[in-house]
Design a protein around this motif. Structure first.
Motif, PDB file in Angstrom:
ATOM      1  N   GLY A  63       0.833  -0.864   0.505  1.00  0.00           N
ATOM      2  CA  GLY A  63       0.096   0.382   0.265  1.00  0.00           C
ATOM      3  C   GLY A  63       1.003   1.301   0.441  1.00  0.00           C
ATOM      4  O   GLY A  63       0.486   2.133  -0.100  1.00  0.00           O
ATOM      5  N   MET A  64       1.779   1.712   0.462  1.00  0.00           N
ATOM      6  CA  MET A  64       2.832   2.211   0.366  1.00  0.00           C
ATOM      7  C   MET A  64       3.254   2.770  -0.595  1.00  0.00           C
ATOM      8  O   MET A  64       4.170   3.697  -0.773  1.00  0.00           O
ATOM      9  N   ASN A  65       3.411   1.641  -1.404  1.00  0.00           N
ATOM     10  CA  ASN A  65       3.737   2.011  -2.881  1.00  0.00           C
ATOM     11  C   ASN A  65       3.063   3.438  -3.512  1.00  0.00           C
ATOM     12  O   ASN A  65       3.889   4.156  -4.532  1.00  0.00           O
ATOM     13  N   ASN A  66       1.576   2.868  -3.421  1.00  0.00           N
ATOM     14  CA  ASN A  66       1.110   3.983  -3.552  1.00  0.00           C
ATOM     15  C   ASN A  66       1.230   5.661  -3.285  1.00  0.00           C
ATOM     16  O   ASN A  66       0.776   6.294  -3.841  1.00  0.00           O
ATOM     17  N   PHE A  67       1.033   5.006  -1.858  1.00  0.00           N
ATOM     18  CA  PHE A  67       2.063   7.085  -0.876  1.00  0.00           C
ATOM     19  C   PHE A  67       3.226   7.354  -1.781  1.00  0.00           C
ATOM     20  O   PHE A  67       2.809   8.573  -2.465  1.00  0.00           O
ATOM     21  N   GLY A  68       4.473   6.447  -2.130  1.00  0.00           N
ATOM     22  CA  GLY A  68       5.261   6.327  -3.076  1.00  0.00           C
ATOM     23  C   GLY A  68       4.429   7.533  -4.738  1.00  0.00           C
ATOM     24  O   GLY A  68       5.229   8.652  -4.933  1.00  0.00           O
ATOM     25  N   THR A 108       5.454  16.001  -6.722  1.00  0.00           N
ATOM     26  CA  THR A 108       6.257  16.175  -5.797  1.00  0.00           C
ATOM     27  C   THR A 108       7.368  17.107  -7.686  1.00  0.00           C
ATOM     28  O   THR A 108       7.331  17.936  -8.330  1.00  0.00           O
ATOM     29  N   ASP A 109       6.162  16.116  -8.657  1.00  0.00           N
ATOM     30  CA  ASP A 109       6.744  16.253 -10.448  1.00  0.00           C
ATOM     31  C   ASP A 109       6.041  17.297 -10.802  1.00  0.00           C
ATOM     32  O   ASP A 109       6.387  18.353 -11.280  1.00  0.00           O
ATOM     33  N   TRP A 110       5.079  17.555  -9.684  1.00  0.00           N
ATOM     34  CA  TRP A 110       3.779  19.719  -9.864  1.00  0.00           C
ATOM     35  C   TRP A 110       4.201  20.521  -8.884  1.00  0.00           C
ATOM     36  O   TRP A 110       4.796  21.638  -9.698  1.00  0.00           O
ATOM     37  N   ARG A 170       3.035  19.311   1.799  1.00  0.00           N
ATOM     38  CA  ARG A 170       3.142  19.698   3.789  1.00  0.00           C
ATOM     39  C   ARG A 170       2.444  18.397   4.700  1.00  0.00           C
ATOM     40  O   ARG A 170       3.017  17.847   5.496  1.00  0.00           O
ATOM     41  N   ARG A 171       1.122  17.733   3.652  1.00  0.00           N
ATOM     42  CA  ARG A 171       1.308  16.727   4.144  1.00  0.00           C
ATOM     43  C   ARG A 171       0.115  16.555   2.899  1.00  0.00           C
ATOM     44  O   ARG A 171      -0.737  16.273   2.745  1.00  0.00           O
ATOM     45  N   LEU A 172      -0.156  14.982   3.595  1.00  0.00           N
ATOM     46  CA  LEU A 172      -0.531  13.795   2.598  1.00  0.00           C
ATOM     47  C   LEU A 172      -1.376  12.578   3.520  1.00  0.00           C
ATOM     48  O   LEU A 172      -0.388  11.544   4.348  1.00  0.00           O
TER      49      LEU A 172
END
Length: 139
Positions: free
Chosen positions: A55-60, A67-69, A78-80
């Protein structure tokens, strides 16, 4: 930057190899991600039918989109917060998107809240969440 603006992320297609690499990088060797025999079993009312991506791969994948944007425009994440809705298996292709829902201007900069979503190639929602980003005022 305005409410309703959409940000599109880069599609990602996990393979057995990328899932294993994430196991090694995260030190998470849960059999959910590695052991086909184990994954033939049932987990209560859930049966995955094979290994699944972390699931943390989704987070990445979401963070990469943000970050690309943000970074080329001088912004920072700041938060996700995210919630996983469905598993991702080798052979799936997932794509993150975000929609700006609110913008606030302060003395220190511009803040935006975004709804984020990850969908697979069938249009199924894999993950949802909310992000907050900041574009600092010029010094």
């Amino acid at each position: 930057m305005q409410a309703g603006q959409q940000i599109d992320g880069t599609p990602f297609s996990p393979t057995r190899e990328t899932i294993r690499e994430f196991c090694e990088a995260s030190l998470d060797f849960n059999p959910l991600h590695l052991d086909d025999e184990y994954m033939k079993g049932s987990f209560g009312r859930t049966s995955f039918g094979g290994i699944i991506m972390h699931g943390m791969n989704n987070f990445g994948v979401i963070t990469k989109m943000l970050t690309d944007w943000l970074y080329p425009r001088g912004g920072v994440q700041r938060r996700l917060e995210t919630r996983w809705k469905a598993p991702v298996k080798p052979g799936d292709t997932i794509t993150p998107t975000a929609t700006i829902t609110a913008v606030q201007v302060t003395k220190k900069g511009h803040w935006a809240t975004l709804d984020v979503q990850v969908s697979n190639q069938r249009g199924e929602t894999i993950a949802v969440g909310e992000a907050m980003v900041e574009f600092p005022a010029a010094l």
